[in-house]
Design an enzyme around this catalytic site. Structure first.
Site, PDB file in Angstrom:
ATOM      1  N   GLY A  46       0.621  -8.664  65.553  1.00  0.00           N
ATOM      2  CA  GLY A  46      -0.677  -9.138  66.028  1.00  0.00           C
ATOM      3  C   GLY A  46      -1.680  -7.998  66.018  1.00  0.00           C
ATOM      4  O   GLY A  46      -1.302  -6.822  65.922  1.00  0.00           O
ATOM      5  N   GLN A  51      -9.061  -3.627  69.109  1.00  0.00           N
ATOM      6  CA  GLN A  51      -8.239  -2.464  68.750  1.00  0.00           C
ATOM      7  C   GLN A  51      -8.801  -1.692  67.556  1.00  0.00           C
ATOM      8  O   GLN A  51      -8.432  -0.546  67.331  1.00  0.00           O
ATOM      9  CB  GLN A  51      -6.804  -2.907  68.445  1.00  0.00           C
ATOM     10  CG  GLN A  51      -6.077  -3.438  69.673  1.00  0.00           C
ATOM     11  CD  GLN A  51      -4.707  -3.971  69.306  1.00  0.00           C
ATOM     12  OE1 GLN A  51      -4.576  -5.107  68.876  1.00  0.00           O
ATOM     13  NE2 GLN A  51      -3.691  -3.144  69.438  1.00  0.00           N
ATOM     14  N   CYS A  92       2.721  -2.186  71.453  1.00  0.00           N
ATOM     15  CA  CYS A  92       1.297  -2.318  71.143  1.00  0.00           C
ATOM     16  C   CYS A  92       0.921  -1.244  70.133  1.00  0.00           C
ATOM     17  O   CYS A  92       1.301  -0.074  70.310  1.00  0.00           O
ATOM     18  CB  CYS A  92       0.478  -2.150  72.431  1.00  0.00           C
ATOM     19  SG  CYS A  92      -1.302  -2.342  72.172  1.00  0.00           S
ATOM     20  N   LEU A  93       0.184  -1.634  69.116  1.00  0.00           N
ATOM     21  CA  LEU A  93      -0.209  -0.667  68.090  1.00  0.00           C
ATOM     22  C   LEU A  93      -1.166   0.378  68.666  1.00  0.00           C
ATOM     23  O   LEU A  93      -1.324   1.448  68.087  1.00  0.00           O
ATOM     24  CB  LEU A  93      -0.835  -1.391  66.896  1.00  0.00           C
ATOM     25  CG  LEU A  93       0.110  -2.395  66.204  1.00  0.00           C
ATOM     26  CD1 LEU A  93      -0.617  -3.137  65.092  1.00  0.00           C
ATOM     27  CD2 LEU A  93       1.354  -1.700  65.659  1.00  0.00           C
ATOM     28  N   HIS A 134      -0.930 -11.482  74.826  1.00  0.00           N
ATOM     29  CA  HIS A 134      -1.154 -10.034  74.640  1.00  0.00           C
ATOM     30  C   HIS A 134      -2.476  -9.788  73.903  1.00  0.00           C
ATOM     31  O   HIS A 134      -3.268  -8.930  74.304  1.00  0.00           O
ATOM     32  CB  HIS A 134       0.041  -9.483  73.845  1.00  0.00           C
ATOM     33  CG  HIS A 134      -0.011  -8.028  73.507  1.00  0.00           C
ATOM     34  ND1 HIS A 134       0.887  -7.103  73.994  1.00  0.00           N
ATOM     35  CD2 HIS A 134      -0.845  -7.321  72.690  1.00  0.00           C
ATOM     36  CE1 HIS A 134       0.601  -5.906  73.514  1.00  0.00           C
ATOM     37  NE2 HIS A 134      -0.446  -6.008  72.703  1.00  0.00           N
ATOM     38  N   GLU A 135      -2.717 -10.557  72.830  1.00  0.00           N
ATOM     39  CA  GLU A 135      -3.929 -10.326  72.020  1.00  0.00           C
ATOM     40  C   GLU A 135      -5.190 -10.796  72.768  1.00  0.00           C
ATOM     41  O   GLU A 135      -6.241 -10.146  72.684  1.00  0.00           O
ATOM     42  CB  GLU A 135      -3.822 -11.021  70.657  1.00  0.00           C
ATOM     43  CG  GLU A 135      -2.640 -10.601  69.803  1.00  0.00           C
ATOM     44  CD  GLU A 135      -2.505  -9.103  69.610  1.00  0.00           C
ATOM     45  OE1 GLU A 135      -3.515  -8.378  69.695  1.00  0.00           O
ATOM     46  OE2 GLU A 135      -1.362  -8.649  69.409  1.00  0.00           O
ATOM     47  N   HIS A 138      -6.285  -8.226  75.055  1.00  0.00           N
ATOM     48  CA  HIS A 138      -7.083  -7.167  74.399  1.00  0.00           C
ATOM     49  C   HIS A 138      -8.558  -7.564  74.352  1.00  0.00           C
ATOM     50  O   HIS A 138      -9.441  -6.743  74.613  1.00  0.00           O
ATOM     51  CB  HIS A 138      -6.605  -6.938  72.963  1.00  0.00           C
ATOM     52  CG  HIS A 138      -5.449  -5.984  72.821  1.00  0.00           C
ATOM     53  ND1 HIS A 138      -5.474  -4.705  73.319  1.00  0.00           N
ATOM     54  CD2 HIS A 138      -4.248  -6.120  72.206  1.00  0.00           C
ATOM     55  CE1 HIS A 138      -4.330  -4.092  73.030  1.00  0.00           C
ATOM     56  NE2 HIS A 138      -3.575  -4.935  72.352  1.00  0.00           N
TER      57      HIS A 138
HETATM   58  O1  K1U Z   1      -1.518  -6.004  69.808  1.00  0.00           O
HETATM   59  C1  K1U Z   1      -0.822  -5.209  69.210  1.00  0.00           C
HETATM   60  O2  K1U Z   1      -0.964  -4.018  69.377  1.00  0.00           O
HETATM   61  C2  K1U Z   1       0.258  -5.678  68.274  1.00  0.00           C
HETATM   62  C3  K1U Z   1       1.626  -5.804  68.945  1.00  0.00           C
HETATM   63  C4  K1U Z   1       1.817  -7.260  69.330  1.00  0.00           C
HETATM   64  C5  K1U Z   1       2.924  -7.586  70.276  1.00  0.00           C
HETATM   65  C6  K1U Z   1       4.209  -7.110  70.114  1.00  0.00           C
HETATM   66  C7  K1U Z   1       5.221  -7.455  70.986  1.00  0.00           C
HETATM   67  C8  K1U Z   1       4.951  -8.305  72.024  1.00  0.00           C
HETATM   68  C9  K1U Z   1       3.670  -8.760  72.197  1.00  0.00           C
HETATM   69  C10 K1U Z   1       2.665  -8.423  71.317  1.00  0.00           C
HETATM   70  C11 K1U Z   1       2.672  -5.342  67.955  1.00  0.00           C
HETATM   71  O3  K1U Z   1       2.817  -5.893  66.928  1.00  0.00           O
HETATM   72  S1  K1U Z   1       3.658  -3.987  68.393  1.00  0.00           S
HETATM   73  C12 K1U Z   1       4.791  -3.855  67.014  1.00  0.00           C
HETATM   74  C13 K1U Z   1       5.854  -4.902  67.008  1.00  0.00           C
HETATM   75  O4  K1U Z   1       6.114  -5.517  68.007  1.00  0.00           O
HETATM   76  C14 K1U Z   1       6.602  -5.210  65.761  1.00  0.00           C
HETATM   77  C15 K1U Z   1       6.453  -4.457  64.638  1.00  0.00           C
HETATM   78  C16 K1U Z   1       7.168  -4.786  63.492  1.00  0.00           C
HETATM   79  C17 K1U Z   1       8.022  -5.839  63.477  1.00  0.00           C
HETATM   80  C18 K1U Z   1       8.189  -6.601  64.606  1.00  0.00           C
HETATM   81  C19 K1U Z   1       7.471  -6.287  65.757  1.00  0.00           C
HETATM   82 ZN    ZN Z   2      -1.643  -4.570  71.738  1.00  0.00          ZN
END
Ligand code: K1U
Ligand code: ZN
Length: 168
Positions: A46, A51, A92-93, A134-135, A138
């Site tokens: 996401g 972000q 979270c990225l 989560h998004e 943000h």
């Molecule tokens: O919002 C963001 O920063 C993105 C975030 C979204 C998220 C992840 C987990 C739970 C709720 C919301 C991410 O994508 S973090 C990276 C991640 O979870 C992932 C990366 C590669 C493959 C699978 C998952």
């Molecule tokens: Zn996030």
């Protein structure tokens, strides 16, 4: 298409509340495409416009392993949350390398506009429901670590500051 730089917690710009998008024009379509490319490249499941330092209510999500179930949500609104909760590990990225458990609603109904301006409704559960919450957080200026205790937040800030010093 372009890869966009992602803001890192605790950057104060992550606390900005995003404004509704009044019109879906080519600029919004380009932003949505760039955000999807940035999310897939990160990689993540996401990304919210906040972000990438654009304070408009736009998110992209793809929880599929095959990267072919992209959802682009403009002006998303949570209409209903289940009373039942789920506790899942989140990342979270904008908070690289940090994962922790957060309690969220198990199911949500979200109304949004797609890129054609059509009103859509998604009824989600499990990981998609978590990702939507989560998004949308943000867009409201909230990062997932703010669901954690003050002590955990202090430890996370110290860890990220140390990482930033090493990579500087
Ligand atoms: O919002 C963001 O920063 C993105 C975030 C979204 C998220 C992840 C987990 C739970 C709720 C919301 C991410 O994508 S973090 C990276 C991640 O979870 C992932 C990366 C590669 C493959 C699978 C998952
Ligand atoms: Zn996030």
């Amino acid at each position: 298409m372009a890869l966009l730089p992602i803001l890192r917690f605790p950057d104060p710009r992550l606390r900005t509340r995003a404004a509704p998008i009044p019109e879906i024009d080519n600029g919004i379509r380009r932003l949505a495409g760039d955000m999807a490319e940035t999310m897939y490249e990160a990689p993540g499941i996401g990304l919210a416009a906040t972000q990438v330092d654009v304070h408009k209510r736009l998110i992209v999500i793809d929880i599929s392993e095959t990267h072919d179930e992209l959802l682009t949500l403009i002006n998303p609104e949570i209409l209903e949350c289940s009373a039942e909760a789920q506790v899942g590990e989140e990342g979270c990225l904008s908070v690289p390398g940090i994962y922790d458990k957060v309690e969220r609603a198990e199911r949500v109904s979200v109304r949004y506009l797609d890129l054609d301006g059509k009103v859509c409704l998604v009824q989600a559960e499990g990981l998609l429901a978590v990702c939507l919450q989560h998004e949308i957080d943000h867009l409201d200026g909230k990062v997932f670590v703010e669901h954690l205790s003050q002590l955990k937040q202090l430890r996370i800030k110290a860890k990220l500051a140390k990482q930033a010093k090493i990579t500087a």
